[in-house]
Design an enzyme around this catalytic site. Structure first.
Site, PDB file in Angstrom:
ATOM      1  NE  ARG A 184       0.097  -6.098  10.056  1.00 19.61           N
ATOM      2  CZ  ARG A 184      -0.654  -6.985   9.407  1.00 19.61           C
ATOM      3  NH1 ARG A 184      -1.361  -6.613   8.363  1.00 19.61           N
ATOM      4  NH2 ARG A 184      -0.699  -8.242   9.788  1.00 19.61           N
ATOM      5  CE1 TYR A 196      -3.598  -2.414  -0.354  1.00 14.51           C
ATOM      6  CE2 TYR A 196      -2.659  -3.497   1.567  1.00 14.51           C
ATOM      7  CZ  TYR A 196      -3.528  -3.500   0.495  1.00 14.51           C
ATOM      8  OH  TYR A 196      -4.311  -4.592   0.244  1.00 14.51           O
TER       9      TYR A 196
HETATM   10  C1  PHB Z   1      -6.961  -7.204   1.545  1.00 10.37           C
HETATM   11  O1  PHB Z   1      -8.026  -6.614   1.691  1.00 10.37           O
HETATM   12  O2  PHB Z   1      -6.827  -8.145   0.775  1.00 10.37           O
HETATM   13  C2  PHB Z   1      -5.794  -6.755   2.329  1.00 10.37           C
HETATM   14  C3  PHB Z   1      -5.897  -5.578   3.021  1.00 10.37           C
HETATM   15  C4  PHB Z   1      -4.843  -5.141   3.762  1.00 10.37           C
HETATM   16  C5  PHB Z   1      -3.685  -5.863   3.790  1.00 10.37           C
HETATM   17  C6  PHB Z   1      -3.578  -7.038   3.105  1.00 10.37           C
HETATM   18  C7  PHB Z   1      -4.646  -7.489   2.358  1.00 10.37           C
HETATM   19  O3  PHB Z   1      -2.653  -5.424   4.488  1.00 10.37           O
END
Ligand code: PHB
Length: 371
Positions: free
Chosen positions: A240, A193
């Site tokens: 994180r 992200y």
């Molecule tokens: C997901 O929605 O697939 C998702 C969201 C946040 C994360 C990992 C996966 O950190």
């Protein structure tokens, strides 16, 4: 049976270590069985949590600490349908009911602040907007839009003069989270992200202070953490990271940049550092395992490990000194009383992947308790 710090690691031998209280920043946790952030896609279209979230989180209040599902910091931060936000009065009011329920049940809950960057689709954003990222580099990634799985929309690069606004959004979201009664916030800088996109070279080709060198690529995560810590105190802020993660088209080749991130965060006195060590079903190479070990060793504060742990391996990780606590995802989703099941060595409910994302109460608030 008592746990001994020099005890050999043996499955089921000493779950007692999981119930040793732990000071995490401003909080005293009664156990080290934490609930990891889990996307559930059941919020209203404007990001207001559904009232079922009250029951869902209350059911899991026996966690040492709940870390909420990823929660958008602003309109451009959203990357999946029906995820919650924490930036409007409606968001605050709905989350307040959740945090009240968790606290009344004796629990503690942090809000995970989430900006997805390029992992989004224009149908999820306001008219005329496209996803933002460090650089205009699309990934081989899909997301869940209103009509199902879609390829992510190619992003535009954030201008340098947009960065202060971005950081201000994190501050605003943090104030909203505290107003909603959360005990603190976790900054999501993992899993491909936005903040993770800044750290990695293949997603960040900027030539300003936020790109180029490893120090520069590490800068935004540290600045966001510092800004948020200024608002609520470092002892209520965690971060994180996923240095070996390949989810959302990432790579495990940025040890030096992550070392800069961790050293920068280390100077802030945060409540904890949280690593996604691996995704369920992913086997790390020996070199990736070693990289996790080296990066973890740079951190002297509370370290939360996450990644497909069971009770025995969690106890082993804590006993060996590797982790202070362990965050459990899928098995906490399926076992609302997970700490008690670990305590008794009781069997676990199986998570049902068909109901992880979206839908009604099924697979959300109807997993059975032991008794
Ligand atoms: C997901 O929605 O697939 C998702 C969201 C946040 C994360 C990992 C996966 O950190």
């Amino acid at each position: 049976m008592t746990a001994r710090s020099d005890a050999p690691a043996k499955a089921g031998d000493y779950p007692a270590i999981l119930f040793k209280p732990l000071k995490v920043g401003a909080l005293e946790l009664p156990n080290r069985v934490l609930m990891a952030p889990l996307t559930r896609d059941r919020s209203l279209i404007d990001g207001t949590p559904h009232e079922m979230a009250i029951t869902y989180y209350r059911q899991r209040a026996s966690a040492g600490l709940i870390i909420s599902e990823g929660t958008s910091t602003g309109p451009l931060a959203k990357g999946y349908i029906d995820v919650p936000g924490i930036y409007t009065d409606a968001h605050i009011a709905a989350w307040q009911a959740v945090t009240d329920a968790v606290h009344a049940a004796g629990g503690r809950i942090f809000c995970q602040l989430w900006h997805v960057g390029r992992v989004s689709h224009d149908s999820l954003l306001s008219e005329g907007e496209v996803p933002v990222a460090p650089s205009a580099i699309p990934g081989e990634i899909t997301t869940f839009g209103a009509t199902g799985v879609v390829d992510c929309t190619p992003p535009r690069a954030l201008e340098t003069d947009e960065i202060p606004h971005l950081i201000e959004e994190y501050r605003h979201a943090t104030r909203c989270a505290m107003e909603a009664g959360f005990d603190g916030v976790e900054i999501h800088s993992a899993n491909g992200y936005l903040l993770d996109q800044f750290i990695h070279a293949h997603t960040n080709e900027r030539d300003d202070a936020y790109g180029g060198s490893e120090e520069n690529r590490a800068r935004l995560t540290v600045e966001v953490a510092s800004a948020v810590a200024d608002v609520i105190g470092a002892d209520r802020v965690g971060v994180r990271l996923s240095p070996t993660g390949t989810f959302s088209d990432m790579r495990s080749d940025q040890e030096t940049a992550f070392a800069h991130v961790i050293d920068g965060l280390g100077a802030l006195g945060l409540a904890f550092l949280h690593f996604v060590e691996r995704f369920p079903g992913i086997k790390l190479t020996d070199e990736e395992e070693a990289m996790i070990g080296r990066l973890r060793a740079r951190w002297s504060g509370v370290y939360i490990a996450n990644g497909d742990f069971d009770a025995a391996r969690a106890a082993e990780a804590i006993t060996s000194g590797h982790a202070s606590a362990v965050a459990f995802g899928r098995i906490f989703l399926a076992n609302p009383d997970l700490p008690e099941r670990f305590r008794r060595g009781a069997p676990l409910n199986e998570p049902n992947p068909d109901t992880f994302y979206g839908g009604d109460h099924t697979g959300y608030i109807d997993y059975p308790f032991l008794d």
